[in-house]
Design an enzyme around this catalytic site. Structure first.
Site, PDB file in Angstrom:
ATOM      1  N   ARG A   1      13.891  -4.442   1.602  1.00 21.99           N
ATOM      2  CA  ARG A   1      12.755  -3.913   0.835  1.00 21.99           C
ATOM      3  C   ARG A   1      13.102  -2.544   0.234  1.00 21.99           C
ATOM      4  NH1 ARG A   1       6.541  -5.119   2.860  1.00 21.99           N
ATOM      5  NH2 ARG A   1       5.968  -6.000   0.855  1.00 21.99           N
TER       6      ARG A   1
ATOM      7  N   ALA B   1     -16.495  -1.890   3.918  1.00 19.86           N
ATOM      8  CA  ALA B   1     -16.384  -2.119   2.467  1.00 19.86           C
ATOM      9  C   ALA B   1     -15.799  -3.505   2.207  1.00 19.86           C
ATOM     10  CB  ALA B   1     -15.512  -1.036   1.832  1.00 19.86           C
TER      11      ALA B   1
ATOM     12  N   SER C   1     -15.691 -18.780  -7.022  1.00 20.83           N
ATOM     13  CA  SER C   1     -14.278 -19.159  -7.044  1.00 20.83           C
ATOM     14  C   SER C   1     -14.022 -20.226  -6.002  1.00 20.83           C
ATOM     15  CB  SER C   1     -13.401 -17.939  -6.744  1.00 20.83           C
ATOM     16  OG  SER C   1     -13.609 -17.515  -5.402  1.00 20.83           O
TER      17      SER C   1
ATOM     18  N   LEU D   1      -7.399   0.443  -2.699  1.00 20.94           N
ATOM     19  CA  LEU D   1      -6.842  -0.192  -3.903  1.00 20.94           C
ATOM     20  C   LEU D   1      -6.923  -1.703  -3.786  1.00 20.94           C
ATOM     21  CD1 LEU D   1      -3.839  -1.642  -3.366  1.00 20.94           C
ATOM     22  CD2 LEU D   1      -3.098   0.704  -3.234  1.00 20.94           C
TER      23      LEU D   1
ATOM     24  N   VAL E   1       0.826  -1.208   0.000  1.00 18.43           N
ATOM     25  CA  VAL E   1       0.000   0.000   0.000  1.00 18.43           C
ATOM     26  C   VAL E   1       0.862   1.260   0.000  1.00 18.43           C
ATOM     27  CG1 VAL E   1      -1.606   1.351   1.410  1.00 18.43           C
ATOM     28  CG2 VAL E   1      -2.043  -1.053   0.981  1.00 18.43           C
TER      29      VAL E   1
ATOM     30  N   CYS F   1      -6.272  -9.000   2.952  1.00 16.71           N
ATOM     31  CA  CYS F   1      -7.233  -8.089   3.582  1.00 16.71           C
ATOM     32  C   CYS F   1      -8.549  -8.720   4.031  1.00 16.71           C
ATOM     33  CB  CYS F   1      -7.534  -6.938   2.637  1.00 16.71           C
ATOM     34  SG  CYS F   1      -6.114  -5.890   2.367  1.00 16.71           S
ATOM     35  N   PHE F   2      -9.230  -9.409   3.135  1.00 22.57           N
ATOM     36  CA  PHE F   2     -10.618  -9.795   3.425  1.00 22.57           C
ATOM     37  C   PHE F   2     -10.778 -10.544   4.747  1.00 22.57           C
ATOM     38  CE2 PHE F   2     -12.443  -9.625  -1.184  1.00 22.57           C
ATOM     39  CZ  PHE F   2     -12.469  -8.255  -1.085  1.00 22.57           C
TER      40      PHE F   2
HETATM   41  P1  NAD Z   1       3.094  -4.847   3.972  1.00 25.27           P
HETATM   42  O1  NAD Z   1       3.392  -5.897   4.971  1.00 25.27           O
HETATM   43  O2  NAD Z   1       3.306  -5.118   2.528  1.00 25.27           O
HETATM   44  O3  NAD Z   1       3.948  -3.528   4.311  1.00 25.27           O
HETATM   45  C1  NAD Z   1       4.076  -2.975   5.575  1.00 25.27           C
HETATM   46  C2  NAD Z   1       5.503  -2.450   5.728  1.00 25.27           C
HETATM   47  O4  NAD Z   1       5.585  -1.706   6.950  1.00 25.27           O
HETATM   48  C3  NAD Z   1       6.555  -3.554   5.834  1.00 25.27           C
HETATM   49  O5  NAD Z   1       7.508  -3.399   4.792  1.00 25.27           O
HETATM   50  C4  NAD Z   1       7.192  -3.343   7.223  1.00 25.27           C
HETATM   51  O6  NAD Z   1       8.581  -3.606   7.272  1.00 25.27           O
HETATM   52  C5  NAD Z   1       6.902  -1.873   7.467  1.00 25.27           C
HETATM   53  N1  NAD Z   1       6.913  -1.486   8.887  1.00 25.27           N
HETATM   54  C6  NAD Z   1       6.280  -2.089   9.928  1.00 25.27           C
HETATM   55  N2  NAD Z   1       6.491  -1.394  11.064  1.00 25.27           N
HETATM   56  C7  NAD Z   1       7.277  -0.329  10.746  1.00 25.27           C
HETATM   57  C8  NAD Z   1       7.813   0.765  11.483  1.00 25.27           C
HETATM   58  N3  NAD Z   1       7.556   0.909  12.784  1.00 25.27           N
HETATM   59  N4  NAD Z   1       8.593   1.659  10.838  1.00 25.27           N
HETATM   60  C9  NAD Z   1       8.834   1.531   9.502  1.00 25.27           C
HETATM   61  N5  NAD Z   1       8.334   0.526   8.748  1.00 25.27           N
HETATM   62  C10 NAD Z   1       7.560  -0.385   9.357  1.00 25.27           C
HETATM   63  O7  NAD Z   1       1.588  -4.414   4.232  1.00 25.27           O
HETATM   64  P2  NAD Z   1       0.562  -3.786   3.167  1.00 25.27           P
HETATM   65  O8  NAD Z   1      -0.061  -4.880   2.358  1.00 25.27           O
HETATM   66  O9  NAD Z   1       1.200  -2.624   2.493  1.00 25.27           O
HETATM   67  O10 NAD Z   1      -0.574  -3.263   4.151  1.00 25.27           O
HETATM   68  C11 NAD Z   1      -0.389  -2.112   4.949  1.00 25.27           C
HETATM   69  C12 NAD Z   1      -1.726  -1.712   5.551  1.00 25.27           C
HETATM   70  O11 NAD Z   1      -2.639  -1.360   4.502  1.00 25.27           O
HETATM   71  C13 NAD Z   1      -2.415  -2.826   6.337  1.00 25.27           C
HETATM   72  O12 NAD Z   1      -3.075  -2.262   7.419  1.00 25.27           O
HETATM   73  C14 NAD Z   1      -3.415  -3.390   5.338  1.00 25.27           C
HETATM   74  O13 NAD Z   1      -4.529  -3.965   5.973  1.00 25.27           O
HETATM   75  C15 NAD Z   1      -3.826  -2.154   4.582  1.00 25.27           C
HETATM   76  N6  NAD Z   1      -4.306  -2.395   3.205  1.00 25.27           N
HETATM   77  C16 NAD Z   1      -3.704  -3.305   2.403  1.00 25.27           C
HETATM   78  C17 NAD Z   1      -4.146  -3.482   1.093  1.00 25.27           C
HETATM   79  C18 NAD Z   1      -3.484  -4.486   0.167  1.00 25.27           C
HETATM   80  O14 NAD Z   1      -4.027  -4.727  -0.901  1.00 25.27           O
HETATM   81  N7  NAD Z   1      -2.349  -5.064   0.509  1.00 25.27           N
HETATM   82  C19 NAD Z   1      -5.190  -2.704   0.613  1.00 25.27           C
HETATM   83  C20 NAD Z   1      -5.778  -1.762   1.444  1.00 25.27           C
HETATM   84  C21 NAD Z   1      -5.317  -1.620   2.747  1.00 25.27           C
HETATM   85  C1  UDX Z   2      -9.418  -6.124  -1.578  1.00 29.30           C
HETATM   86  C2  UDX Z   2     -10.433  -5.012  -1.902  1.00 29.30           C
HETATM   87  O1  UDX Z   2     -11.009  -5.259  -3.189  1.00 29.30           O
HETATM   88  C3  UDX Z   2      -9.748  -3.657  -1.883  1.00 29.30           C
HETATM   89  O2  UDX Z   2     -10.707  -2.627  -2.084  1.00 29.30           O
HETATM   90  C4  UDX Z   2      -9.076  -3.465  -0.537  1.00 29.30           C
HETATM   91  O3  UDX Z   2      -8.406  -2.225  -0.489  1.00 29.30           O
HETATM   92  C5  UDX Z   2      -8.103  -4.593  -0.254  1.00 29.30           C
HETATM   93  O4  UDX Z   2      -8.800  -5.854  -0.335  1.00 29.30           O
HETATM   94  P1  UDX Z   2      -7.530  -7.401  -2.945  1.00 29.30           P
HETATM   95  O5  UDX Z   2      -7.561  -8.357  -1.811  1.00 29.30           O
HETATM   96  O6  UDX Z   2      -6.232  -6.863  -3.381  1.00 29.30           O
HETATM   97  O7  UDX Z   2      -8.456  -6.133  -2.621  1.00 29.30           O
HETATM   98  O8  UDX Z   2      -8.197  -8.101  -4.237  1.00 29.30           O
HETATM   99  P2  UDX Z   2      -9.711  -8.385  -4.688  1.00 29.30           P
HETATM  100  O9  UDX Z   2      -9.808  -8.091  -6.116  1.00 29.30           O
HETATM  101  O10 UDX Z   2     -10.697  -7.768  -3.803  1.00 29.30           O
HETATM  102  O11 UDX Z   2      -9.805  -9.973  -4.528  1.00 29.30           O
HETATM  103  C6  UDX Z   2      -9.764 -10.604  -3.271  1.00 29.30           C
HETATM  104  C7  UDX Z   2     -10.016 -12.083  -3.460  1.00 29.30           C
HETATM  105  O12 UDX Z   2     -11.373 -12.334  -3.854  1.00 29.30           O
HETATM  106  C8  UDX Z   2      -9.160 -12.739  -4.531  1.00 29.30           C
HETATM  107  O13 UDX Z   2      -8.743 -14.012  -4.110  1.00 29.30           O
HETATM  108  C9  UDX Z   2     -10.090 -12.833  -5.713  1.00 29.30           C
HETATM  109  O14 UDX Z   2      -9.732 -13.836  -6.617  1.00 29.30           O
HETATM  110  C10 UDX Z   2     -11.400 -13.146  -5.017  1.00 29.30           C
HETATM  111  N1  UDX Z   2     -12.589 -12.783  -5.805  1.00 29.30           N
HETATM  112  C11 UDX Z   2     -12.795 -11.492  -6.178  1.00 29.30           C
HETATM  113  C12 UDX Z   2     -13.514 -13.772  -6.133  1.00 29.30           C
HETATM  114  O15 UDX Z   2     -13.340 -14.937  -5.780  1.00 29.30           O
HETATM  115  N2  UDX Z   2     -14.636 -13.420  -6.838  1.00 29.30           N
HETATM  116  C13 UDX Z   2     -14.874 -12.136  -7.224  1.00 29.30           C
HETATM  117  O16 UDX Z   2     -15.921 -11.900  -7.856  1.00 29.30           O
HETATM  118  C14 UDX Z   2     -13.931 -11.144  -6.886  1.00 29.30           C
END
Ligand code: NAD
Ligand code: UDX
EC number: 1.1.1.22
Length: 473
Positions: A41, A223, A269, A163, A15, A276-277
């Site tokens: 990283r 959401a 699926s 996203l 993110v 996340c979910f």
């Molecule tokens: P991630 O594990 O990919 O990245 C998190 C990063 O934070 C890691 O690289 C870690 O080393 C770093 N970190 C942790 N503690 C730290 C600190 N004290 N100082 C500096 N760096 C530090 O996680 P992500 O997937 O980017 O998710 C981040 C947040 O966003 C989560 O809360 C997640 O639920 C949320 N989120 C994720 C997604 C997604 O699609 N991955 C989408 C929406 C929201």
């Molecule tokens: C999700 C949310 O969509 C996004 O808004 C939030 O910020 C982070 O969590 P992500 O997990 O990256 O995003 O992917 P997403 O496209 O939502 O798919 C999640 C899982 O659901 C995947 O395994 C996907 O294959 C599955 N999926 C999605 C289904 O099985 N059926 C669908 O119709 C849609």
């Protein structure tokens, strides 16, 4: 209105990296520094091979890196320079202690907040980007306020990220909405406007929503819970389809044409995955329990229960179809990522499925275009599940460099990730069929292939939510 000139993002993950890279890409007048405690990283973000695969990400990063976009391990320095700080660290499900298995582990959020409190030498807007339980901003505020002085003031905002992986750059460039929550005080509203000003460099004003802090925090959990709920609903229907001859694609299409329902997120699926979910629903379940709302908790929990059921049901169906045993049979698994266009494997359905195949003493050959070999071994050897030794995994699992190699001499192919290259107009299924043991089975967990076409080639095809005799008497 305060104008933001210098942004720091703590957490260079899936993110923080793409989100702040897009801010730098769209706002050349803002200096953006993304910091992380993980030096590997950061080194990857500064190299030619970025640490995550995301379509369009390379262009955005390479365009702005070392101009107004910087990646660094100097967390303190970036905090001190910034006037706005995103906290975008991981918030995984707690593994031990109170709320283990459900509550979010907020240790990283707290540690980042304490760091800001400790090293800041000027006022900051601190933005929760991580997904957190409702009212987390209150704890952050308490930590920061304990360190406020007359000269240093902290405002806290909630700006959850919506996203989806695989489409992150498109989602960030044209979001459905940007949500910014703030305390409804004059300072809070001023900070909210400052962040809105950043997004308004490219996001139309009517898509930038402003709410109170707690609505914003809860909206993110809501959401994700509603999106996952749709998948569990259609997956529950897929079981009924298989038992009745209804076709889940047809049912989903017919329902989705109702404009009140909409057509998106109705693809049956093998089960939803991703970081996340499940985490966010469990977080919502825990929050409901803490608020003494057991019926609400049970309602949301069922979305996760149904997802587990779907994965197990798929495995049971495979074993049953393969004459009730897969011992010593070769199963070719196409796809390991939790969805297409990402190399991310967190909570991928593939992990559950393959662990079960190993437990049943099958040989598994895996091919995924973007997941690294070591990542697959690590995921499968993770002691959280039924498989507990790396040795056993390596003995039973072969990682392949293409689908043909995986399918050679296999008894069955299992499509787990919907990569385009697995479609029947892209992969030579006749060639695959020729190399397989007969009868050659194919299990499609993604409704990806044209089953009638493959049946004509000789495959025994089994598609989630469909029966071979769908539509007949
Ligand atoms: P991630 O594990 O990919 O990245 C998190 C990063 O934070 C890691 O690289 C870690 O080393 C770093 N970190 C942790 N503690 C730290 C600190 N004290 N100082 C500096 N760096 C530090 O996680 P992500 O997937 O980017 O998710 C981040 C947040 O966003 C989560 O809360 C997640 O639920 C949320 N989120 C994720 C997604 C997604 O699609 N991955 C989408 C929406 C929201
Ligand atoms: C999700 C949310 O969509 C996004 O808004 C939030 O910020 C982070 O969590 P992500 O997990 O990256 O995003 O992917 P997403 O496209 O939502 O798919 C999640 C899982 O659901 C995947 O395994 C996907 O294959 C599955 N999926 C999605 C289904 O099985 N059926 C669908 O119709 C849609």
């Amino acid at each position: 209105m305060t104008t933001v000139k210098n942004i720091c993002c703590i957490g260079a993950g899936y993110v923080g990296g793409p989100t702040c890279a897009v801010i730098a890409y769209k706002c050349h007048d803002i200096k953006v520094t993304i910091v992380d405690v993980n030096p590997t990283r950061i080194a990857a973000w500064n190299s030619d091979k970025l640490p995550i695969y995301e379509p369009g990400l390379d262009k955005v990063v390479f365009d702005r890196r070392d101009k107004n976009l910087f990646f660094s391990t100097n967390v303190d320095g970036a905090i001190q320079e910034a006037d706005l700080i995103f906290v975008s660290v991981n918030t995984p499900t707690k593994k031990a202690g109170m709320g283990a298995g459900r509550a979010a582990d907020l240790a990283y959020v707290e540690s980042a907040t304490r760091r800001i409190a400790q090293v800041a030498t000027s006022s900051k807007i601190v933005v929760e980007k991580s997904t957190v339980p409702c009212r987390t901003a209150q704890s952050m505020r308490t930590i920061l306020e304990a360190n406020s002085t007359k000269e240093i003031h902290f405002d806290i905002l909630s700006n959850p990220e919506f996203l989806a992986e695989g489409t992150a750059i498109d989602d960030l460039l044209s979001p459905d909405r940007v949500l910014i929550g703030a305390l409804q005080t004059p300072e809070g509203i001023k900070a909210q406007q400052a962040l809105a000003g950043v997004y308004q460099h490219w996001v139309p004003k009517d898509r930038v929503l402003t709410t109170n802090l707690w609505s914003s925090e809860l909206s993110k959990l809501a959401a994700n819970a509603m999106l996952a709920q749709r998948i569990s609903s259609v997956n529950a229907l897929s079981a009924i389809c298989e038992a009745t001859g209804a076709d889940v694609d047809e049912v989903a299409y017919a329902c989705g044409r109702d404009t009140r329902l909409g057509s998106k997120f109705l693809k049956a699926s093998v089960g939803f995955g991703g970081s996340c979910f499940q985490k966010d629903i469990l977080n919502l379940v825990y929050l409901s329990e803490q608020l003494n709302l057991p019926e609400v908790a049970a309602y949301w929990h069922q979305v996760v229960v149904m997802n587990e059921y779907q994965k197990k049901r798929f495995v049971r169906n495979i074993i049953k179809t393969l004459f009730n045993t897969i011992t010593n049979k070769k199963i070719a698994v196409l796809g390991f990522a939790f969805k297409k266009d990402t190399g991310d494997t967190r909570e991928s359905a593939a992990i559950t499925l393959i662990k079960d195949f190993i437990q049943e003493s099958a040989h598994v050959a895996i091919y995924d275009p973007k997941v690294e070999r070591e990542q697959i071994y690590m995921d499968l050897a993770d002691s959280g599940g039924v498989v507990d030794t790396r040795q056993q995994v390596e003995k039973q699992v072969q990682i392949c460099s293409n689908a043909y190699e995986a399918a050679q001499d296999a008894d069955a192919i299992v499509v787990v990730t919907e990569w385009d290259e697995f479609r029947d107009d892209q992969l030579d299924y006749a060639k695959i069929y020729a190399g397989m043991h007969k009868p050659a089975f194919l299990f499609d967990g993604r409704l990806l292939v044209n089953a009638p076409k493959l049946r004509k080639m000789g495959f025994k095809v089994n598609v989630i939510g469909k029966t071979e005799l769908a539509g007949t008497a």
